[in-house]
Scaffold this active site. Sequence first.
Site, PDB file in Angstrom:
ATOM      1  CG  ASN A   1      -1.556   1.257   1.519  1.00  9.62           C
ATOM      2  OD1 ASN A   1      -1.779   1.962   0.386  1.00  9.62           O
ATOM      3  ND2 ASN A   1      -2.260   1.586   2.564  1.00  9.62           N
TER       4      ASN A   1
ATOM      5  CE  LYS B   1       0.078   3.480   4.758  1.00  9.54           C
ATOM      6  NZ  LYS B   1       0.067   3.605   6.106  1.00  9.54           N
TER       7      LYS B   1
ATOM      8  CG  HIS C   1      -5.836   1.942   4.982  1.00  7.04           C
ATOM      9  ND1 HIS C   1      -5.235   2.777   6.043  1.00  7.04           N
ATOM     10  CD2 HIS C   1      -4.852   1.048   4.979  1.00  7.04           C
ATOM     11  CE1 HIS C   1      -4.124   2.599   6.520  1.00  7.04           C
ATOM     12  NE2 HIS C   1      -3.749   1.367   5.774  1.00  7.04           N
TER      13      HIS C   1
ATOM     14  CD  GLU D   1      -2.758   5.694   6.701  1.00  3.32           C
ATOM     15  OE1 GLU D   1      -2.996   5.553   5.388  1.00  3.32           O
ATOM     16  OE2 GLU D   1      -1.972   5.090   7.271  1.00  3.32           O
TER      17      GLU D   1
ATOM     18  CD  GLU E   1      -3.468  -2.585   7.319  1.00  2.26           C
ATOM     19  OE1 GLU E   1      -2.316  -2.692   6.766  1.00  2.26           O
ATOM     20  OE2 GLU E   1      -4.250  -1.615   6.980  1.00  2.26           O
TER      21      GLU E   1
ATOM     22  N   GLY F   1       2.244   2.387  10.814  1.00  4.89           N
ATOM     23  CA  GLY F   1       3.338   3.308  10.797  1.00  4.89           C
ATOM     24  C   GLY F   1       4.183   3.607  12.029  1.00  4.89           C
TER      25      GLY F   1
ATOM     26  CB  SER G   1       5.249  -2.027  12.089  1.00  4.86           C
ATOM     27  OG  SER G   1       4.773  -0.740  12.248  1.00  4.86           O
TER      28      SER G   1
ATOM     29  N   GLY H   1       5.046   1.269   4.856  1.00  4.87           N
ATOM     30  CA  GLY H   1       6.248   1.759   4.585  1.00  4.87           C
ATOM     31  C   GLY H   1       7.391   0.952   4.342  1.00  4.87           C
TER      32      GLY H   1
HETATM   33  C1  PEP Z   1      -0.729   0.228   5.891  1.00  2.00           C
HETATM   34  O1  PEP Z   1      -0.810   1.427   6.138  1.00  2.00           O
HETATM   35  O2  PEP Z   1      -1.505  -0.559   5.403  1.00  2.00           O
HETATM   36  C2  PEP Z   1       0.364  -0.290   6.934  1.00  2.00           C
HETATM   37  C3  PEP Z   1       0.339  -1.692   7.157  1.00  2.00           C
HETATM   38  O3  PEP Z   1       1.295   0.531   6.992  1.00  2.00           O
HETATM   39  P1  PEP Z   1       2.897   0.150   7.669  1.00  2.00           P
HETATM   40  O4  PEP Z   1       3.457  -1.100   7.022  1.00  2.00           O
HETATM   41  O5  PEP Z   1       3.695   1.353   7.509  1.00  2.00           O
HETATM   42  O6  PEP Z   1       2.539   0.091   9.145  1.00  2.00           O
END
Ligand code: PEP
Length: 251
Positions: free
Chosen positions: A9, A11, A97, A99, A169, A175, A215, A237
Amino acid sequence: MRKRLVAGNWKMNTNMQDGYRLLKDILDGVRENELQSCDVHVYAPFTHLKVFSNSLNGSGILLGAQNCHHEASGAYTGEVSAEMLASVPVGGVLLGHSERRQYFGETNEVVGQKVNQALENGLQVIYCFGETLEEREANTHFDVVERQIKEGLGHLTVEQWDNITLAYEPVWAIGTGKTATAEQAQEIHASARNLLGSMVNNEVAEKTRILYGGSVKPNNAGELFGMADIDGGLIGGAALNADSFKGIITA
Ligand code: PEP
């Protein structure tokens, strides 16, 4: 046997040029034999989709968008419909998601309508769910994720589940560098799979992939993906670097 899936992803990251370089590096790094045992998806910004669609054609890597509107078309300035995405073409869309839920007020019901639009237009869906830190500390995390799945996806037919992947998630792990332990993730994944059994049927429960996101890095992916009900990862990330994305696919 569920095939593993690693989905990146991106973003709101990378301009067109940087994004194209990253995509090329990913294409160069991912070997055909890896795609035999692990599906790979890239969820890129809208602006990149047409060019990426051409580049990924025939590669075996599925291209997706990170959102679509919940109506088919109309006076929604600035929005993008599922039909538009399918016409690019892209193969999938990431929906719900945290966010989008947090910053754009998306409710389970609205995300459910987006899922309908996506499926009607032949797109695969990754449906994200997960609790906040407050919800976990209040010990309501099992109820929260159950509600997210029931309210967002409870209306689907058995056949429609063929095109759904779930992604757990936990919001507190996205993040932040804080990963859920493999055991914490596994117990939510097992309960989500159980829920699919009672909400739909055992076959759907067995074949639906449930990804973990939050993460994930090359050094923790192996342990997470080794759990019985974790079928791969949704990567933020670490998907922005071809080597680390590739490291997670290898794991
Ligand atoms: C995400 O936003 O879907 C995600 C898992 O981000 P990160 O891996 O950066 O925690």
